[in-house]
Design an enzyme around this catalytic site. Structure first.
Site, PDB file in Angstrom:
ATOM      1  N   GLY A 140      58.549  40.791  48.608  1.00 39.98           N
ATOM      2  CA  GLY A 140      58.432  39.463  49.216  1.00 39.98           C
ATOM      3  C   GLY A 140      57.160  39.293  50.018  1.00 39.98           C
ATOM      4  O   GLY A 140      56.748  38.170  50.309  1.00 39.98           O
TER       5      GLY A 140
ATOM      6  N   ASP B 273      45.100  39.759  39.688  1.00 38.73           N
ATOM      7  CA  ASP B 273      46.449  39.354  40.105  1.00 38.73           C
ATOM      8  C   ASP B 273      46.397  38.334  41.242  1.00 38.73           C
ATOM      9  O   ASP B 273      47.231  38.346  42.144  1.00 38.73           O
ATOM     10  CB  ASP B 273      47.289  40.563  40.517  1.00 38.73           C
ATOM     11  CG  ASP B 273      48.779  40.202  40.646  1.00 38.73           C
ATOM     12  OD1 ASP B 273      49.221  39.252  39.970  1.00 38.73           O
ATOM     13  OD2 ASP B 273      49.480  40.839  41.448  1.00 38.73           O
TER      14      ASP B 273
ATOM     15  N   SER C 108      54.298  40.139  48.855  1.00 36.36           N
ATOM     16  CA  SER C 108      53.229  39.904  47.901  1.00 36.36           C
ATOM     17  C   SER C 108      52.615  38.522  48.100  1.00 36.36           C
ATOM     18  O   SER C 108      53.331  37.521  48.166  1.00 36.36           O
ATOM     19  CB  SER C 108      53.753  40.014  46.466  1.00 36.36           C
ATOM     20  OG  SER C 108      54.061  41.335  46.145  1.00 36.36           O
TER      21      SER C 108
ATOM     22  N   HIS D 284      51.634  37.439  40.136  1.00 40.09           N
ATOM     23  CA  HIS D 284      53.004  37.799  39.780  1.00 40.09           C
ATOM     24  C   HIS D 284      54.046  37.058  40.619  1.00 40.09           C
ATOM     25  O   HIS D 284      55.215  37.008  40.246  1.00 40.09           O
ATOM     26  CB  HIS D 284      53.214  39.317  39.869  1.00 40.09           C
ATOM     27  CG  HIS D 284      53.195  39.889  41.244  1.00 40.09           C
ATOM     28  ND1 HIS D 284      52.102  40.540  41.775  1.00 40.09           N
ATOM     29  CD2 HIS D 284      54.144  39.932  42.212  1.00 40.09           C
ATOM     30  CE1 HIS D 284      52.384  40.962  42.993  1.00 40.09           C
ATOM     31  NE2 HIS D 284      53.621  40.597  43.287  1.00 40.09           N
TER      32      HIS D 284
END
Length: 484
Positions: free
Chosen positions: A223, A138, A225, A108
């Site tokens: 942020g 992901d 991630s 993402h």
């Protein structure tokens, strides 16, 4: 008078002598306390871990395409390569996993990116290309054209323990490198943040998403991630992915993809550009429903550990190896299982053709078997996938065939069980929870997902009548219309 004057000083001297002797005796029996080190000396130090890991954790800045929605709070960053095409900017974190420029992050973080810039802590900047993504975990892999880059050494996520100190490293809110400390608060967490990415809604095995997160209370925010979760040696044990929050900011719970799973995914993306995932071919309850399923099968939760098998896919590796409904898989390659989330992770670490060792219970007897995993299957020919996907999206549910044991328990000839219910979809609004057994649709018995699909395709815009059994064992009936 003289005798009294002499006697009083003698008494005073005797009293002083007794007091002195009492003091000395008290010192001997109760020595003064040993000086203790300052409390701060007992605190853990993360200096060396930071030195080892920080140089390899990068800031990822993106220019997003017009179909993307901003996922992060960001400052003004990259200039747009095309004013007509660019929609906005994104920001996240990444982990350099090799000196030749391979960088792991979340899917993402780079979703719909027209341009990706990677910035190292020493301020070196590189344009990055996207090697590949895996929606089921992901994860995404980037590549920059450089050599001898600082990277984060991988640890072993199987060995981390609850209560162990960890560091989260990343770029929250587009700040420079930020480090927070916490502990491992749980393992094998499934929280439902990764959407089902199965290409066909008639997938008998339900969701293909793999969630077996490491949970930590190290502060992680927007942020972070794609950033690193490291142990006290500065070794990578997870890729930070999500937070549990009602406000959008850190609320005490954060989740990371275990590095042992991530390494397999990243290796596949490096070698093939896509993930090659081995398939066993079994159905099992979602983590939140495992105890309820155990009770329905007449098994007291906590009396046995492992994953209850509720269905076997015809022609699958599991069917060929002789696994049956009602078996309880307790180990994969010697690794003990305590939840279906851990089971999904263990299988997801393997490719088609890999042989795995399973230990399981059948009717209370321990057994072992070797299974050669298959590849992912394509949708059966002739199935109207587009229409089915539309109907499944409206229902907001997925199904799997009922087990033989449950048929006998409730005296049914047929039935499917609801394995997943999406929030605010038809089933959720009607109060049909996961674990509900559907015996009939529009008066017809359904014994497989194919049967229920046929019933839905036959009358996609008419009133649907469902007869079933609730998780508590009571019979229930529902009636509703799809609308146009």
């Amino acid at each position: 008078m003289k005798r009294n004057a002499v006697f009083i000083p003698v008494i005073l001297v005797a009293m002083a002598l007794i007091a002195w002797l009492s003091y000395k005796l008290g010192q001997k029996n109760n020595p003064p306390p040993v000086a203790q080190p300052a409390a701060q000396d007992s605190y853990p130090s993360f200096v060396q871990a930071s030195r080892n890991a920080v140089p390899g954790v990068v800031h990822i800045k993106t220019v997003l395409g017009p179909s993307a929605a901003p996922r992060f709070s960001v400052d003004a960053i990259l200039g747009s390569p095309s004013a007509e095409k660019a929609w906005g900017n994104g920001s996240g974190s990444g982990v350099c996993v090799s000196p030749d420029g391979y960088i792991a992050t979340n899917g993402h973080v780079v979703e719909n990116a027209l341009r990706i810039l990677v910035v190292f802590p020493d301020r070196r900047e590189f344009e990055a290309k996207l090697v590949g993504t895996d929606p089921d975990t992901d994860l995404a892999l980037l590549k920059v054209d450089a050599k001898n880059l600082p990277f984060v050494k991988s640890g072993n996520s199987d060995e981390v323990e609850v209560g162990e100190w960890v560091l989260a490293i990343g770029y929250p809110f587009s700040l420079n490198t930020t480090i927070t400390a916490g502990i491992i608060s749980a393992k094998g967490r499934s929280i439902g943040v990764i959407e089902n990415t199965s290409e066909s809604p008639n997938d008998h095995l339900g969701s293909t998403a793999v969630e077996s997160f490491i949970q930590t209370d190290a502060a992680i925010n927007t942020g972070n991630s794609g950033g690193a979760l490291v142990n006290r040696e500065g070794e990578l044990i997870g890729i930070n992915t999500a937070i549990a929050t009602r406000t959008g900011s850190y609320a005490g719970y954060a989740f990371a993809i275990p590095v042992n799973l991530a390494k397999k995914i990243l290796d596949d993306l490096t070698e093939f550009g896509v993930v090659k995932r081995g398939v066993l071919g079994v159905a099992f309850p979602a983590p939140a429903d495992e105890s309820q399923w155990m009770k329905q099968m007449g098994i007291k939760p906590g009396s046995v550990s492992g994953v209850l098998i509720t269905g076997i896919m015809e022609g699958s590796a599991a069917a060929g190896a002789g696994l049956e409904e009602g078996d309880i898989i307790q180990q994969v390659n010697g690794n003990e299982l305590f939840s279906s989330a851990e089971f999904s992770e263990q299988i997801a670490r393997h490719r088609p053709g890999d042989t795995i060792d399973l230990a399981y219970l059948r009717n209370g007897n321990k057994q072992k078997i070797k299974v050669i995993l298959q590849g992912e299957r394509k949708s059966p020919a002739g199935v109207n996938d587009e229409k089915l996907r539309e109907i499944y999206n409206k229902l907001g549910a997925s199904f799997t065939p009922i087990s033989r044991v449950l048929k006998e328990r409730f005296g049914l000839n047929a039935g499917v069980v609801v394995t997943r219910v999406d929030k605010d979809a038809f089933f959720d609004k009607l109060g049909i929870p996961a674990g509900t057994i559907i015996a009939q649709v529009n008066g017809r018995e359904v014994n497989s997902t194919a049967d229920i699909e046929e019933a839905m395709l036959a009358n996609p815009n008419t009133r649907m009548r469902i007869l079933g059994i609730a998780p508590d064992g009571s019979w229930v009936a529902f009636s509703f219309s799809f609308g146009t």
